[in-house]
Design a protein around this motif. Structure first.
Motif, short mmCIF file in Angstrom:
data_model
loop_
_atom_site.label_atom_id
_atom_site.label_comp_id
_atom_site.label_asym_id
_atom_site.label_seq_id
_atom_site.Cartn_x
_atom_site.Cartn_y
_atom_site.Cartn_z
N LEU A 179 -1.71 -24.42 -36.98
CA LEU A 179 -2.80 -25.12 -37.38
C LEU A 179 -4.15 -24.71 -36.79
N LEU A 180 -4.26 -24.19 -35.71
CA LEU A 180 -5.43 -23.51 -34.96
C LEU A 180 -5.64 -22.30 -35.95
N HIS A 181 -4.92 -21.41 -36.53
CA HIS A 181 -5.04 -20.35 -37.41
C HIS A 181 -5.66 -20.93 -38.56
N ARG A 182 -4.88 -21.86 -39.14
CA ARG A 182 -5.36 -22.27 -40.55
C ARG A 182 -6.60 -22.96 -40.44
N TYR A 183 -7.11 -23.66 -39.47
CA TYR A 183 -8.43 -24.48 -39.54
C TYR A 183 -9.52 -23.67 -38.63
N ARG A 184 -8.96 -22.41 -38.17
CA ARG A 184 -9.91 -21.80 -37.45
C ARG A 184 -10.80 -22.07 -36.50
N ALA A 185 -9.69 -22.61 -35.44
CA ALA A 185 -10.34 -23.10 -34.18
C ALA A 185 -10.91 -22.02 -33.30
N ASP A 186 -12.04 -22.00 -32.50
CA ASP A 186 -12.53 -21.17 -31.81
C ASP A 186 -11.75 -20.85 -30.23
N PHE A 187 -11.54 -21.68 -29.77
CA PHE A 187 -11.01 -21.38 -28.25
C PHE A 187 -9.73 -22.43 -28.06
N TYR A 188 -8.95 -21.88 -27.30
CA TYR A 188 -7.70 -22.82 -26.90
C TYR A 188 -7.67 -22.41 -25.45
N PHE A 189 -7.73 -23.77 -24.65
CA PHE A 189 -7.51 -23.47 -23.31
C PHE A 189 -6.31 -24.19 -22.89
N CYS A 190 -5.77 -23.55 -21.60
CA CYS A 190 -4.40 -23.96 -21.34
C CYS A 190 -4.24 -23.71 -19.69
N GLY A 191 -2.88 -23.89 -19.41
CA GLY A 191 -2.54 -23.43 -18.10
C GLY A 191 -1.06 -23.20 -17.98
N HIS A 192 -0.33 -23.99 -17.09
CA HIS A 192 0.99 -24.02 -16.99
C HIS A 192 1.80 -22.91 -16.40
N THR A 193 1.45 -21.68 -16.72
CA THR A 193 2.10 -20.43 -16.18
C THR A 193 1.49 -20.27 -14.79
N HIS A 194 0.43 -20.31 -14.36
CA HIS A 194 -0.35 -20.42 -13.09
C HIS A 194 -0.70 -18.96 -12.83
N ASN A 195 -0.57 -18.16 -13.93
CA ASN A 195 -1.30 -17.06 -13.96
C ASN A 195 -2.57 -17.35 -14.85
N GLN A 196 -3.73 -16.59 -14.73
CA GLN A 196 -4.90 -16.75 -15.73
C GLN A 196 -5.24 -15.47 -16.61
N ALA A 197 -5.38 -15.81 -17.77
CA ALA A 197 -5.70 -14.82 -18.82
C ALA A 197 -6.57 -15.10 -19.90
N VAL A 198 -7.46 -14.07 -20.30
CA VAL A 198 -8.37 -14.30 -21.35
C VAL A 198 -8.12 -13.24 -22.32
N SER A 199 -7.91 -13.82 -23.70
CA SER A 199 -7.18 -12.88 -24.83
C SER A 199 -7.76 -13.31 -25.97
N ARG A 200 -7.61 -12.30 -26.82
CA ARG A 200 -8.14 -12.70 -28.45
C ARG A 200 -7.07 -12.82 -29.25
N HIS A 201 -6.81 -13.70 -30.32
CA HIS A 201 -5.81 -13.62 -31.26
C HIS A 201 -6.43 -13.78 -32.68
N GLY A 202 -6.75 -12.79 -33.18
CA GLY A 202 -7.44 -13.05 -34.61
C GLY A 202 -8.68 -13.69 -34.20
N GLU A 203 -9.17 -14.69 -34.73
CA GLU A 203 -10.37 -15.48 -34.28
C GLU A 203 -10.26 -16.20 -33.15
N LEU A 204 -9.16 -16.62 -32.63
CA LEU A 204 -9.05 -17.66 -31.51
C LEU A 204 -9.19 -16.77 -30.29
N ILE A 205 -10.01 -17.36 -29.28
CA ILE A 205 -10.03 -16.70 -27.85
C ILE A 205 -9.03 -18.04 -27.16
N GLN A 206 -8.16 -17.37 -26.42
CA GLN A 206 -7.41 -18.24 -25.53
C GLN A 206 -7.53 -17.87 -23.99
N VAL A 207 -7.82 -18.97 -23.41
CA VAL A 207 -8.07 -18.99 -21.79
C VAL A 207 -7.08 -19.76 -21.13
N ALA A 208 -6.28 -19.04 -20.33
CA ALA A 208 -5.46 -19.47 -19.59
C ALA A 208 -5.86 -19.61 -18.02
#
Length: 425
Positions: free
Chosen positions: A174-203
């Motif tokens: 859904l985020l890909h279909r509707y072209r969301a800009d950023f997705y923020f998350c946690g859960h794994t306790h490691n931190q990472a910033v990455s790009r996936h197509g147009e989406l930036i993920q910030v863990a």
């Protein structure tokens, strides 16, 4: 006109009161609250740092508390601290959160500063919430940005088999279909910033040792390959550099600033959905140079392991012909597992070392990212590169993300890896 907000995740706030925090077993199998109780002051310090940023709102990506104690009391303290950090506080529930986060419908969408904010409840992901997300994204066509918040990552850079497949696949589509800009998350306790197509993920993660060095994610994890669609900007290993993120939107420009107690990083997009024009990762320690003679300083050491075993163990690790014992038990593919090296194994260490693995007899397990860690008498630490191999046996939804990159093995199968010290001359 600019708009600024902050994101924090995985604070796992808990207090020593009412808990037995004495060390009673190997660090590898101790309950997490024994460590997290000693990190309680992180929340107050991070809250003060966020308040100094003068953000308009603060959002948690879940696991506000550790749980298992006075959940209501500890949740009350955590909410009070973070409630003072910004005029408005919102939360996307995590797996450890208490009853307040789960009372009624815990997912929502709202608009601020011309942007659409969507908070998801991973703990109750279902078809109804999926339709809510679709509608919230579809109706945001006129928004200047779309920011989405959930607990687990959609893309794993470390803890490869720590997956949430249905959530990841449905939300990601859904985020890909509707072209969301950023997705923020946690859960794994490691931190990472990455790009996936147009989406930036910030863990992100706010749990960890406040005064330690900032440890790069690739020190303990063999990172997945990057390609034109998936780009890794920086990452920080579990339990290190607890921090938060501040996002500033100003017309076409978006700036993301990561901050911890002793470090910071910067990512800037000059226009919406553009590739970053500025990438300033955290300051990481220099790896240093070592000589083969430094092995004479070694008096102890351990083998770091990442694994998940869903049944009978019966595994065996052997380093340079010396038996180390079984792979530490672990129900999920989490960190902080290791095996101490017996003295006989220390005598065998060299630039290249042979690790033999007899896998568990369990029909379902995963393992990977093995590495050696050796403290030296002069205070330095000699580390091997994590093994790039991943192994998986059986079918488990948690393993779906990394299974296609992993080698399929059988219960009780034996394999041989080579662990090298790449900086040694």
């Amino acid at each position: 006109m600019s708009f600024r907000f902050a994101v924090i995740g995985d604070t796992h706030f808990c207090l020593a009161a009412g808990r037995d925090t004495r060390i009673a077993d190997s660090f590898a199998v101790e309950p997490d609250y024994r460590r997290y109780a000693g990190m309680a002051e992180n929340l107050e310090r991070l809250g003060a740092m966020i308040a100094a940023e003068r953000c308009e709102l603060l959002i948690s990506t879940g696991d506000l508390i550790e749980g298992g104690g006075d959940d209501a009391g500890e949740e009350r303290v955590a909410l009070e601290v973070l409630g003072k950090a910004a005029p408005a506080f919102f939360r996307a529930p995590g797996t450890h959160d208490g009853g307040l986060a789960r009372a009624g419908r815990a997912y929502c969408a709202f608009d601020r500063g011309g942007c659409r904010f969507i908070l998801l409840d991973y703990t109750r992901w279902n078809a109804e919430q999926r339709e809510f997300l679709r509608e919230a994204l579809a109706s945001a066509a006129g928004a200047e940005r779309i920011f989405v918040f959930g607990h687990p990552p959609l893309f794993l850079w470390g803890r490869h088999f720590f997956d949430s497949p249905r959530f990841r696949e449905e939300v990601g589509a859904l985020l890909h279909r509707y072209r969301a800009d950023f997705y923020f998350c946690g859960h794994t306790h490691n931190q990472a910033v990455s790009r996936h197509g147009e989406l930036i993920q910030v863990a992100g993660s706010a749990v960890g040792y406040a005064d330690g060095e900032t440890v790069p994610l690739e020190r303990y994890h063999a990172l997945p390959p990057q390609d034109a669609e998936h780009c890794f900007y920086w990452g920080i290993a579990e339990d290190n550099a607890p921090g938060f993120v501040v996002v500033e939107v100003e017309e076409e420009r978006t700036v993301l600033r990561w901050r911890s107690f002793h470090n910071s990083a910067w990512l800037e997009l000059p226009a919406r959905r553009a590739k970053p024009s500025v990438i300033e990762p955290p300051v990481f320690p220099e790896p240093g140079e070592f000589r083969r003679e430094d092995l004479n300083q070694v008096r102890c050491g351990w083998l770091n392991t990442f694994s998940a075993n869903k049944g009978e163990n019966g595994s065996l690790l052997t380093l340079n012909g010396v038996e180390l014992g079984p792979i530490p038990p672990n129900l999920c593919y989490a960190g902080r597992r290791y095996v101490m090296l017996p003295e006989r194994a220390l005598y065998t260490l060299d630039v290249e070392n042979v690790l033999e693995i007899r896998f568990p007899r369990s029909p379902v397990f995963a393992a990977g990212s093995f590495s050696l860690e050796l403290p030296l008498l002069d205070g330095r630490i000699l580390r091997s590169a994590p093994s790039p191999e991943l192994f998986v046996c059986g079918e488990c939804p948690d393993f779906r993300f990394a299974a296609e990159r992993a080698r399929r093995v059988s219960p009780g199968e034996r394999v041989t890896l080579r662990l090298q010290f790449p900086s040694m001359r």
